[in-house]
Design a protein around this motif. Structure first.
Motif, short mmCIF file in Angstrom:
data_model
loop_
_atom_site.label_atom_id
_atom_site.label_comp_id
_atom_site.label_asym_id
_atom_site.label_seq_id
_atom_site.Cartn_x
_atom_site.Cartn_y
_atom_site.Cartn_z
N PHE A 2 -4.23 -9.28 0.45
CA PHE A 2 -5.28 -8.38 0.92
C PHE A 2 -6.02 -7.80 -0.28
CE2 PHE A 2 -6.57 -4.03 2.26
CZ PHE A 2 -7.41 -4.37 3.31
N PRO A 3 -7.31 -7.62 -0.27
CA PRO A 3 -8.22 -7.86 0.84
C PRO A 3 -8.87 -9.25 0.83
CG PRO A 3 -9.38 -6.62 -0.84
CD PRO A 3 -7.97 -6.87 -1.35
N LYS A 4 -8.62 -10.05 -0.22
CA LYS A 4 -9.32 -11.34 -0.33
C LYS A 4 -8.79 -12.42 0.59
CE LYS A 4 -10.64 -10.49 -5.08
NZ LYS A 4 -10.41 -10.80 -6.48
N ASN A 5 -7.47 -12.49 0.76
CA ASN A 5 -6.89 -13.63 1.46
C ASN A 5 -6.35 -13.33 2.85
OD1 ASN A 5 -7.40 -15.23 -0.81
ND2 ASN A 5 -5.48 -14.61 -1.76
N THR A 6 -6.58 -12.15 3.35
CA THR A 6 -6.13 -11.81 4.69
C THR A 6 -7.11 -10.84 5.32
OG1 THR A 6 -4.36 -10.83 6.02
CG2 THR A 6 -4.60 -10.00 3.80
N SER A 7 -7.27 -10.96 6.60
CA SER A 7 -8.18 -10.05 7.32
C SER A 7 -7.41 -9.24 8.36
CB SER A 7 -9.30 -10.85 7.98
OG SER A 7 -8.75 -11.80 8.89
N LEU A 23 5.33 -6.49 9.90
CA LEU A 23 6.72 -6.92 9.86
C LEU A 23 6.89 -8.27 10.55
CD1 LEU A 23 9.72 -6.61 9.26
CD2 LEU A 23 9.91 -5.22 11.35
N ASN A 24 6.24 -8.45 11.69
CA ASN A 24 6.33 -9.74 12.39
C ASN A 24 5.81 -10.87 11.51
OD1 ASN A 24 7.50 -8.70 14.72
ND2 ASN A 24 5.52 -8.25 15.64
N ARG A 25 4.71 -10.60 10.79
CA ARG A 25 4.17 -11.62 9.88
C ARG A 25 5.10 -11.83 8.68
NH1 ARG A 25 -0.27 -9.90 7.61
NH2 ARG A 25 -0.31 -7.82 8.52
N MET A 26 5.72 -10.76 8.19
CA MET A 26 6.65 -10.87 7.08
C MET A 26 7.85 -11.73 7.47
SD MET A 26 6.33 -6.89 5.79
CE MET A 26 7.71 -6.84 4.69
N LYS A 27 8.30 -11.58 8.71
CA LYS A 27 9.47 -12.33 9.19
C LYS A 27 9.16 -13.83 9.32
CE LYS A 27 11.16 -10.23 12.86
NZ LYS A 27 11.48 -9.28 13.93
N GLU A 28 7.88 -14.17 9.34
CA GLU A 28 7.47 -15.57 9.44
C GLU A 28 7.37 -16.25 8.07
OE1 GLU A 28 3.84 -15.54 11.68
OE2 GLU A 28 4.85 -14.92 13.53
N ILE A 29 7.56 -15.48 7.00
CA ILE A 29 7.52 -16.07 5.66
C ILE A 29 8.68 -17.07 5.52
CG2 ILE A 29 7.77 -15.61 3.18
CD1 ILE A 29 6.50 -12.83 3.73
N LEU A 89 1.62 0.21 3.97
CA LEU A 89 1.02 -0.88 4.73
C LEU A 89 0.06 -1.69 3.86
CD1 LEU A 89 0.36 -2.26 7.53
CD2 LEU A 89 -1.45 -0.54 7.74
N THR A 90 -0.84 -0.98 3.18
CA THR A 90 -1.88 -1.63 2.38
C THR A 90 -1.29 -2.35 1.17
OG1 THR A 90 -3.46 0.03 3.11
CG2 THR A 90 -4.07 -1.22 1.17
N THR A 91 -0.35 -1.71 0.50
CA THR A 91 0.27 -2.33 -0.68
C THR A 91 1.02 -3.59 -0.30
OG1 THR A 91 0.42 -0.21 -1.80
CG2 THR A 91 1.87 -1.96 -2.59
N ASN A 92 1.80 -3.54 0.78
CA ASN A 92 2.54 -4.73 1.19
C ASN A 92 1.59 -5.84 1.63
OD1 ASN A 92 4.92 -3.54 0.54
ND2 ASN A 92 5.70 -3.38 2.62
N GLU A 93 0.51 -5.48 2.27
CA GLU A 93 -0.47 -6.49 2.68
C GLU A 93 -1.06 -7.16 1.44
OE1 GLU A 93 -2.22 -8.71 5.73
OE2 GLU A 93 -0.73 -7.11 5.93
N SER A 94 -1.30 -6.37 0.41
CA SER A 94 -1.85 -6.89 -0.83
C SER A 94 -0.84 -7.79 -1.56
CB SER A 94 -2.26 -5.72 -1.72
OG SER A 94 -2.76 -6.17 -2.94
N LEU A 95 0.39 -7.30 -1.71
CA LEU A 95 1.41 -8.05 -2.44
C LEU A 95 1.82 -9.34 -1.73
CD1 LEU A 95 3.81 -5.17 -3.58
CD2 LEU A 95 2.30 -6.54 -5.04
N LEU A 96 1.99 -9.27 -0.42
CA LEU A 96 2.57 -10.40 0.31
C LEU A 96 1.55 -11.33 0.96
CD1 LEU A 96 5.58 -8.55 1.98
CD2 LEU A 96 5.43 -9.60 -0.28
N PHE A 97 0.36 -10.80 1.23
CA PHE A 97 -0.62 -11.61 1.95
C PHE A 97 -1.98 -11.69 1.27
CE2 PHE A 97 2.37 -9.92 5.15
CZ PHE A 97 2.91 -11.12 5.60
#
Length: 155
Positions: A57-62, A99-105, A47-55
């Motif tokens: 995290f932690p700087k650009n997503t909350s 996943l829902n946010r990933m599908k919106e890419i 979860l954390t790694t994907n949030e970091s790579l794709l969004f």
């Protein structure tokens, strides 16, 4: 090809969640001999790694609490956990939301060049592809750990 990558993202995450949800709650915090972490950590790490790579995290997503980096980043381990550690069920809910946010890419974002190569990838789509590879790698660890734990439990 881009739509295929996005479809694979959904397939990978759905399979990951299905496998995690099916694990007995008493097994997720067991760290079998020979493994550096437990199943709980692997779920949070993906979860954390994907949030970091794709969004970013932690700087650009909350979308995740900041302490997730301290709990689940590379090099961390459950033995060092302090404070509020989310349950696996909370992490699964967050995986579904992610996943829902990933599908919106947007498909067109996959071709965007990175400012500099990262993890051998030159485009955002390359990062998505790496994230999927990484998620599957950890799913394999989870499946192996589950098998080892269940085998030892039944002896």
């Amino acid at each position: 090809m881009s739509q295929l990558l996005l479809n694979n993202m959904e397939l990978t995450r759905s399979f990951f969640i299905k496998n995690v949800v099916g694990i007995d709650e008493g097994l997720v915090d067991v760290q079998p001999e020979g493994f550096n972490n437990n199943i709980h950590w692997h779920v949070g790490h993906v979860l954390t790694t994907n949030e970091s790579l794709l969004f970013g995290f932690p700087k650009n997503t909350s979308n995740l609490p900041a302490n997730y980096m301290e709990l689940f980043a590379r090099g961390t381990k459950p033995a060092d956990w302090k404070g509020d550690v989310p349950s696996v069920s909370v992490l699964v809910t967050q995986l579904k939301d992610q996943l829902n946010r990933m599908k919106e890419i947007p498909v067109e974002n996959l071709g965007v060049k990175l400012k500099e190569p990262f993890l051998g990838q030159e485009t955002f789509g390359g990062l998505v592809n790496f994230a999927l590879f990484h998620e599957n790698l950890h799913l394999g660890h989870i499946q192996a750990m589950k098998r080892v734990i269940e085998t030892r439990k039944n002896k």
